[in-house]
Design a protein around this motif. Structure first.
Motif, PDB file in Angstrom:
ATOM      1  N   ASN A 119      -3.554  -2.858  -6.592  1.00  0.00           N
ATOM      2  CA  ASN A 119      -4.224  -3.341  -7.968  1.00  0.00           C
ATOM      3  C   ASN A 119      -4.906  -1.748  -8.678  1.00  0.00           C
ATOM      4  N   ARG A 120      -4.797  -0.835  -7.926  1.00  0.00           N
ATOM      5  CA  ARG A 120      -5.651   0.558  -8.214  1.00  0.00           C
ATOM      6  C   ARG A 120      -4.578   1.208  -9.178  1.00  0.00           C
ATOM      7  N   ASN A 121      -5.125   1.411 -10.427  1.00  0.00           N
ATOM      8  CA  ASN A 121      -4.399   2.117 -11.376  1.00  0.00           C
ATOM      9  C   ASN A 121      -5.143   3.206 -12.283  1.00  0.00           C
ATOM     10  N   ASP A 122      -6.178   3.962 -11.518  1.00  0.00           N
ATOM     11  CA  ASP A 122      -7.001   4.905 -11.870  1.00  0.00           C
ATOM     12  C   ASP A 122      -6.633   6.473 -11.423  1.00  0.00           C
ATOM     13  N   ASN A 123      -5.824   6.610 -10.879  1.00  0.00           N
ATOM     14  CA  ASN A 123      -5.349   7.839 -10.191  1.00  0.00           C
ATOM     15  C   ASN A 123      -6.458   8.521  -9.487  1.00  0.00           C
ATOM     16  N   LYS A 124      -7.513   8.211  -9.130  1.00  0.00           N
ATOM     17  CA  LYS A 124      -8.631   8.548  -8.648  1.00  0.00           C
ATOM     18  C   LYS A 124      -8.381   9.409  -7.225  1.00  0.00           C
ATOM     19  N   TYR A 125      -7.372   9.029  -6.516  1.00  0.00           N
ATOM     20  CA  TYR A 125      -7.065   9.601  -5.373  1.00  0.00           C
ATOM     21  C   TYR A 125      -5.453  10.259  -5.370  1.00  0.00           C
ATOM     22  N   ILE A 126      -4.784   9.318  -5.919  1.00  0.00           N
ATOM     23  CA  ILE A 126      -3.407   9.807  -5.976  1.00  0.00           C
ATOM     24  C   ILE A 126      -2.826   9.509  -7.175  1.00  0.00           C
ATOM     25  N   ASP A 127      -1.661   9.792  -7.769  1.00  0.00           N
ATOM     26  CA  ASP A 127      -0.970   9.388  -8.988  1.00  0.00           C
ATOM     27  C   ASP A 127      -0.533   8.028  -8.549  1.00  0.00           C
ATOM     28  N   ASN A 128      -1.167   6.925  -9.275  1.00  0.00           N
ATOM     29  CA  ASN A 128      -0.897   5.477  -9.260  1.00  0.00           C
ATOM     30  C   ASN A 128       0.330   4.945  -9.913  1.00  0.00           C
ATOM     31  N   LYS A 129       0.918   5.736 -10.754  1.00  0.00           N
ATOM     32  CA  LYS A 129       1.935   5.408 -11.383  1.00  0.00           C
ATOM     33  C   LYS A 129       3.290   4.661 -10.672  1.00  0.00           C
ATOM     34  N   PRO A 130       3.553   5.309  -9.419  1.00  0.00           N
ATOM     35  CA  PRO A 130       4.483   4.859  -8.366  1.00  0.00           C
ATOM     36  C   PRO A 130       3.887   3.722  -7.446  1.00  0.00           C
ATOM     37  N   THR A 131       2.805   3.468  -7.402  1.00  0.00           N
ATOM     38  CA  THR A 131       2.139   2.650  -6.462  1.00  0.00           C
ATOM     39  C   THR A 131       1.492   1.166  -7.076  1.00  0.00           C
ATOM     40  N   TYR A 132       1.234   1.419  -8.347  1.00  0.00           N
ATOM     41  CA  TYR A 132       0.522   0.187  -9.200  1.00  0.00           C
ATOM     42  C   TYR A 132       1.532  -1.034  -9.081  1.00  0.00           C
ATOM     43  N   ARG A 133       0.888  -2.013  -8.285  1.00  0.00           N
ATOM     44  CA  ARG A 133       1.535  -3.464  -8.101  1.00  0.00           C
ATOM     45  C   ARG A 133       3.266  -3.138  -7.384  1.00  0.00           C
ATOM     46  N   GLN A 134       3.406  -1.819  -6.832  1.00  0.00           N
ATOM     47  CA  GLN A 134       4.609  -1.704  -6.245  1.00  0.00           C
ATOM     48  C   GLN A 134       4.422  -1.606  -4.630  1.00  0.00           C
ATOM     49  N   VAL A 135       3.424  -1.111  -4.316  1.00  0.00           N
ATOM     50  CA  VAL A 135       3.209  -0.715  -2.711  1.00  0.00           C
ATOM     51  C   VAL A 135       2.411  -2.031  -2.133  1.00  0.00           C
ATOM     52  N   THR A 136       3.096  -2.959  -2.049  1.00  0.00           N
ATOM     53  CA  THR A 136       2.510  -4.568  -1.507  1.00  0.00           C
ATOM     54  C   THR A 136       2.802  -4.697  -0.059  1.00  0.00           C
ATOM     55  N   ARG A 137       2.322  -5.851   0.286  1.00  0.00           N
ATOM     56  CA  ARG A 137       2.256  -6.327   1.566  1.00  0.00           C
ATOM     57  C   ARG A 137       3.696  -6.697   1.904  1.00  0.00           C
ATOM     58  N   ALA A 138       4.667  -7.019   1.014  1.00  0.00           N
ATOM     59  CA  ALA A 138       6.084  -7.441   1.095  1.00  0.00           C
ATOM     60  C   ALA A 138       6.850  -6.228   1.503  1.00  0.00           C
ATOM     61  N   ASN A 139       6.506  -4.876   1.041  1.00  0.00           N
ATOM     62  CA  ASN A 139       7.285  -3.600   1.493  1.00  0.00           C
ATOM     63  C   ASN A 139       6.751  -2.578   2.258  1.00  0.00           C
ATOM     64  N   SER A 140       5.444  -3.109   2.856  1.00  0.00           N
ATOM     65  CA  SER A 140       4.535  -2.033   3.524  1.00  0.00           C
ATOM     66  C   SER A 140       3.989  -2.334   4.792  1.00  0.00           C
ATOM     67  N   ILE A 141       4.280  -1.690   5.779  1.00  0.00           N
ATOM     68  CA  ILE A 141       3.818  -2.058   7.185  1.00  0.00           C
ATOM     69  C   ILE A 141       2.557  -1.395   7.443  1.00  0.00           C
ATOM     70  N   GLY A 142       1.558  -2.380   7.861  1.00  0.00           N
ATOM     71  CA  GLY A 142       0.261  -2.131   7.918  1.00  0.00           C
ATOM     72  C   GLY A 142      -0.250  -1.795   9.162  1.00  0.00           C
ATOM     73  N   ILE A 143      -1.015  -0.656   9.420  1.00  0.00           N
ATOM     74  CA  ILE A 143      -1.772  -0.304  10.596  1.00  0.00           C
ATOM     75  C   ILE A 143      -3.214  -0.231  10.486  1.00  0.00           C
ATOM     76  N   GLU A 144      -3.965  -0.794  11.322  1.00  0.00           N
ATOM     77  CA  GLU A 144      -5.294  -0.993  11.427  1.00  0.00           C
ATOM     78  C   GLU A 144      -5.945  -0.392  12.457  1.00  0.00           C
ATOM     79  N   PHE A 145      -6.876   0.778  12.189  1.00  0.00           N
ATOM     80  CA  PHE A 145      -7.526   1.561  13.231  1.00  0.00           C
ATOM     81  C   PHE A 145      -9.091   0.817  13.305  1.00  0.00           C
ATOM     82  N   ALA A 146      -9.476   0.489  14.361  1.00  0.00           N
ATOM     83  CA  ALA A 146     -10.723  -0.246  14.673  1.00  0.00           C
ATOM     84  C   ALA A 146     -11.694   0.743  14.960  1.00  0.00           C
TER      85      ALA A 146
END
Length: 210
Positions: A119-146
């Protein structure tokens, strides 16, 4: 001997994805392991397999999404075990404990509940044009660091960074994911304003010298 070296070089050429070449290619042996099935012993990783690898071509992953959990040491181990019991619960596929132990929690074709839909679309960290509503749980493998508890700004431990050095390249080789599609949670989703979740780890993984 020469025939064996030639065979290994040929295997590497076939299996090594071109987009990952700039990120420091794996050795032929490690590349082959990265594309294998089962529960391989991967040099440089202390892996606990709660679910084995299958056919990597059936996995839907196009991106790598880096998370950090607000839990103490031991929370990755516990989180992975709970994930294995309920694969689609809120969590990830891979968990990394403070001592560097990596837990592969669920089958790689299972889509876990992670992130908030890019849901980020503010380009605060990276250009969000290719990520907004596109980098989702359905196509992204998640890695959790404790381990960033009680100080959420605490960095990953040296053992976690060393495990990440190998793990991220293995994931890239297995799923043909280029470095530019490795994302921190905070880069694509609004999160805790006190710190940038996963940002330093994602930056490291995008660095070809890492």
């Amino acid at each position: 001997m020469l025939a064996r070296l030639f065979a290994l070089a040929l295997l590497s050429a076939i299996l090594s994805p071109l987009p990952c070449a700039q990120a420091g290619p794996l050795s032929p042996e490690l590349t082959a392991l990265a594309r294998s099935a089962g529960t391989p012993d991967i040099p440089g990783l202390r892996m606990v397999w709660l679910a084995p690898w299958g056919d990597h071509r059936k996995a839907p992953w196009r991106n790598i999404l880096v998370h950090q959990t607000e839990g103490p040491a031991g929370s990755a181990r516990n989180g992975a075990r709970e994930q294995a019991k309920n694969p689609t619960r809120r969590g990830v596929t891979v968990w990394v404990e403070t001592d560097g132990t990596v837990y592969w929690a669920v089958p790689e074709t299972v889509i876990t509940t992670q992130g908030d839909g890019a849901n980020r679309n503010d380009n605060k960290y990276i250009d969000n044009k290719p990520t907004y509503r596109q980098v989702t749980r359905a196509n992204s493998i998640g890695i959790e660091f404790a381990g960033n508890y009680p100080d959420v700004t605490a960095p990953a431990t040296p053992a976690q960074v060393e495990a990440w050095r190998v793990l991220v390249r293995v994931l890239q080789a297995r799923y043909d994911i280029p470095a530019e599609r490795i994302y921190a949670h905070n880069w694509i989703d609004y999160k805790d304003a006190r710190y940038c979740e996963g940002c330093e780890l994602a930056k490291l993984a995008r660095d070809p010298s890492f």
